[in-house]
Design a protein around this motif. Structure first.
Motif, mmCIF file in Angstrom:
data_model
loop_
_atom_site.group_PDB
_atom_site.id
_atom_site.type_symbol
_atom_site.label_atom_id
_atom_site.label_comp_id
_atom_site.label_asym_id
_atom_site.label_seq_id
_atom_site.Cartn_x
_atom_site.Cartn_y
_atom_site.Cartn_z
ATOM 1 N N GLU A 227 0.814 -1.215 0.000
ATOM 2 C CA GLU A 227 0.000 0.000 0.000
ATOM 3 C C GLU A 227 0.847 1.265 0.000
ATOM 4 O O GLU A 227 0.314 2.376 -0.118
ATOM 5 N N ASP A 228 2.166 1.160 0.095
ATOM 6 C CA ASP A 228 3.022 2.348 0.065
ATOM 7 C C ASP A 228 2.835 3.156 -1.213
ATOM 8 O O ASP A 228 2.999 4.376 -1.230
ATOM 9 N N ALA A 229 2.481 2.471 -2.300
ATOM 10 C CA ALA A 229 2.237 3.172 -3.562
ATOM 11 C C ALA A 229 1.016 4.083 -3.454
ATOM 12 O O ALA A 229 0.906 5.070 -4.179
ATOM 13 N N ILE A 230 0.097 3.731 -2.551
ATOM 14 C CA ILE A 230 -1.100 4.555 -2.338
ATOM 15 C C ILE A 230 -0.776 5.729 -1.424
ATOM 16 O O ILE A 230 -1.207 6.862 -1.648
ATOM 17 N N VAL A 231 0.001 5.459 -0.391
ATOM 18 C CA VAL A 231 0.277 6.458 0.627
ATOM 19 C C VAL A 231 1.186 7.571 0.117
ATOM 20 O O VAL A 231 1.031 8.740 0.493
ATOM 21 N N HIS A 232 2.149 7.242 -0.735
ATOM 22 C CA HIS A 232 3.051 8.234 -1.336
ATOM 23 C C HIS A 232 3.765 9.078 -0.291
ATOM 24 O O HIS A 232 3.926 10.286 -0.452
ATOM 25 N N GLY A 233 4.173 8.467 0.797
ATOM 26 C CA GLY A 233 4.936 9.176 1.812
ATOM 27 C C GLY A 233 4.134 10.056 2.738
ATOM 28 O O GLY A 233 4.692 10.685 3.641
#
Length: 264
Positions: A227-233
């Motif tokens: 899900e890091d691709a969704i959160v974007h930092g």
């Protein structure tokens, strides 16, 4: 008939017409025969009318100014007061039907309605007096679910923060939808306050609209993943939510509606 009596009758009729008009438009907007979500124009029209409603239109007075302890109007007098932290939230039913519910929640200072959802529901809310902290989430779609590595521990699902602010009257209404606007939210009373809600359709367990409570965890609590691709930092904009039992300390009681009667 004296001038004072005429003025009182005029004021009572004006108040009655205000809440009656809100009921009538809600009934027109949310009907059992309408299976689709009402149009944005219809919701905007209803929200604009709700914006004109004040505490006096529903038989309330501004308790945030007169009683800093937040005891409210329902059943507690100056000779029988207890500490404000023990005070319940008062639920006042104006109308309850198959297509929508109109109700009021009266909060003493620091009272909390924990994080909960409104499955398949549209909710319009207006803070009538006082200040209320609102924190709301919406589910990330498609669902992003983490299963616990510990046996018996519930899974968590990713949600994005939609609102996190203090709302102070006078202010405009807010609207949440089944999948946006903060459908999962919690309330904390900053001062004594009252909120007028229109819920459509109302909660109905038989129809699958059961109120579920949740606990939220910071995004970092469960480490990095796909899900890091969704959160974007932007970790502070996301949280993991897990369903929980109805809180034992949710103290709520029924109050009597003191405003003008409505013709249904």
């Amino acid at each position: 008939m004296c001038v004072l009596t005429i003025r009182r009758l005029f004021t009572m009729n004006a108040k009655s017409s205000s809440i009656q008009a809100l009921y009538d438009l809600s009934k027109k907007t949310f009907t059992p025969s309408v299976t689709l979500q009402p149009s944005p124009q219809a919701i905007h029209k209803l929200s604009s009318l709700l914006d004109t409603i004040g505490p006096e239109d529903v038989g309330l007075k501004d308790e945030s100014q007169e009683d800093e302890r937040g005891h409210g109007l329902f059943g507690i007098n100056v000779f029988n007061r207890v500490d404000r932290w023990a005070q319940p939230i008062t639920y006042v039913d104006i109308h309850e039907g198959q297509s929508f519910t109109m109700c009021i929640f009266c909060f003493p200072t620091s009272a909390v309605i924990p994080l909960h959802d409104h499955p398949g529901m549209t909710v319009l809310s207006k803070v009538l007096y006082g200040s209320l902290h609102v924190k709301g989430y919406d589910w990330v779609e498609p669902p992003c679910i983490r299963k616990s590595e510990q046996t018996g521990q519930p899974a968590v699902r990713l949600a994005k923060l939609s609102v996190d602010r203090v709302v102070t009257a006078p202010c405009g209404p807010s609207v949440l939808y089944p999948k946006s606007g903060g459908n999962l939210h919690c309330f904390t009373a900053v001062t004594p306050c009252a909120v007028l809600d229109i819920l459509a359709p109302p909660y109905d367990e038989a129809a699958g609209r059961r109120c579920t409570y949740y606990h939220d965890y910071p995004y970092s609590s469960f480490g990095a993943g796909d899900e890091d691709a969704i959160v974007h930092g932007k970790e502070d904009e996301y949280a993991w939510l897990t369903a929980t039992d109805t809180p034992d300390n949710l103290y709520m009681r029924s109050g009597r509606y003191m405003g003008p009667a409505i013709q249904t």
